[in-house]
Design a protein around this motif. Structure first.
Motif, mmCIF file in Angstrom:
data_model
loop_
_atom_site.group_PDB
_atom_site.id
_atom_site.type_symbol
_atom_site.label_atom_id
_atom_site.label_comp_id
_atom_site.label_asym_id
_atom_site.label_seq_id
_atom_site.Cartn_x
_atom_site.Cartn_y
_atom_site.Cartn_z
ATOM 1 N N MET A 1 -8.617 4.477 -3.999
ATOM 2 C CA MET A 1 -7.329 3.866 -3.695
ATOM 3 C C MET A 1 -7.475 2.364 -3.487
ATOM 4 S SD MET A 1 -4.125 3.951 -3.337
ATOM 5 C CE MET A 1 -3.689 5.692 -3.341
ATOM 6 N N LEU B 1 -5.387 9.606 -4.157
ATOM 7 C CA LEU B 1 -4.859 9.929 -2.828
ATOM 8 C C LEU B 1 -5.922 10.495 -1.898
ATOM 9 C CD1 LEU B 1 -1.491 11.581 -3.930
ATOM 10 C CD2 LEU B 1 -1.782 9.323 -2.879
ATOM 11 N N ASN C 1 1.051 4.206 -2.855
ATOM 12 C CA ASN C 1 0.899 5.630 -2.517
ATOM 13 C C ASN C 1 2.070 6.460 -3.040
ATOM 14 O OD1 ASN C 1 -1.428 6.603 -0.568
ATOM 15 N ND2 ASN C 1 -0.972 4.491 0.025
ATOM 16 N N GLU D 1 0.828 -1.208 0.000
ATOM 17 C CA GLU D 1 0.000 0.000 0.000
ATOM 18 C C GLU D 1 0.863 1.259 0.000
ATOM 19 O OE1 GLU D 1 -3.706 2.034 2.525
ATOM 20 O OE2 GLU D 1 -2.953 0.021 3.020
ATOM 21 N N ASN D 2 1.936 1.246 0.806
ATOM 22 C CA ASN D 2 2.817 2.408 0.848
ATOM 23 C C ASN D 2 3.515 2.625 -0.489
ATOM 24 O OD1 ASN D 2 2.202 2.873 3.541
ATOM 25 N ND2 ASN D 2 3.936 1.670 4.311
ATOM 26 N N GLN E 1 1.915 9.376 -5.943
ATOM 27 C CA GLN E 1 2.421 10.727 -5.698
ATOM 28 C C GLN E 1 3.443 11.134 -6.761
ATOM 29 O OE1 GLN E 1 3.827 11.284 -1.687
ATOM 30 N NE2 GLN E 1 2.055 10.269 -0.782
ATOM 31 N N LYS F 1 -10.600 7.073 -0.352
ATOM 32 C CA LYS F 1 -10.222 5.714 0.015
ATOM 33 C C LYS F 1 -10.817 4.675 -0.940
ATOM 34 C CE LYS F 1 -9.630 6.647 4.958
ATOM 35 N NZ LYS F 1 -10.059 6.285 6.336
#
Length: 214
Positions: A194, A188, A170, A166-167, A174, A191
């Motif tokens: 995402m 972003l 993200n 997940e990180n 970005q 939810k």
């Protein structure tokens, strides 16, 4: 189905389609041109009887799209075109590409099916823009060394639910802000979107990293 078996199946399917293309082209052209070639005629007859015997394996690829929701779709008016049927200079283009098809890379074929079957719930963007955005995120994820290690040491389920995955998504989103500002902002900021992005990418990235490791 293993990757090697899928490639072999694609080659067999391509062979079957090439036979069909040859038979249809020959049946049409032989009404216009006398080829004067008995061997060619025999080959056409043989292929015509061979085709029904070659069974197509059209079983769909199993895709886990349980977390993806089709929220909306867009129709674009591309205007009207006028067909010129009376132009004396019009030339009928010949059939030059019969039998020239190529098998698709299994990973690319799966990627196309995901994009076609699941229009992610992003607003104000066409499907092509969404596909380019997701493809950019995918390219960055497969280069992530942490994800490469996790794919080697975990199951598909654990890989997809890992906070590292997940990180990484993200971070990749970005990094796409400059080229896909609206899509990145939506992913972003909401939810639901995402989660849809994570569900769409997790299985594909896992399989791709598994193939890289083998």
């Amino acid at each position: 189905m293993a990757a090697g078996d899928k490639t072999d199946q694609d080659e067999l399917d391509l062979f079957r389609k090439d036979l069909g293309s040859f038979v249809r082209a020959y049946d049409f052209l032989s009404q216009i041109v006398n080829f004067a070639d008995p061997d060619l005629e025999k080959r056409s007859i043989y292929y015509k009887h061979l085709l029904p015997v070659l069974r197509a394996n059209d079983a769909p690829v199993a895709l886990d799209l349980s977390g993806v929701v089709l929220a909306k779709y867009a129709l674009k008016d591309k205007g009207q075109a006028q067909l010129q049927l009376s132009d004396n200079d019009a030339v009928l283009k010949p059939a030059l590409d019969v039998g020239s098809g190529q098998t698709k890379d299994p990973a690319l074929a799966t990627w196309e099916e995901i994009i076609q079957q699941a229009n992610l719930p992003f607003e104000g963007e066409e499907l092509d823009a969404v596909a380019h955005f997701v493809e950019g995120v995918r390219r960055e994820l497969v280069k992530n060394q942490t994800l490469q290690t996790q794919a080697r040491n975990n199951s598909r389920t654990h890989f997809g639910s890992s906070p590292h995955f997940e990180n990484a998504v993200n971070d990749a989103v970005q990094n796409s802000m400059e080229s896909h500002y609206n899509l990145s902002l939506q992913a972003l900021g909401e939810k639901t979107k995402m989660r849809a992005l994570l569900a769409t990418l997790s299985g594909l990235i896992y399989e791709e990293l598994q193939e890289q490791a083998s």
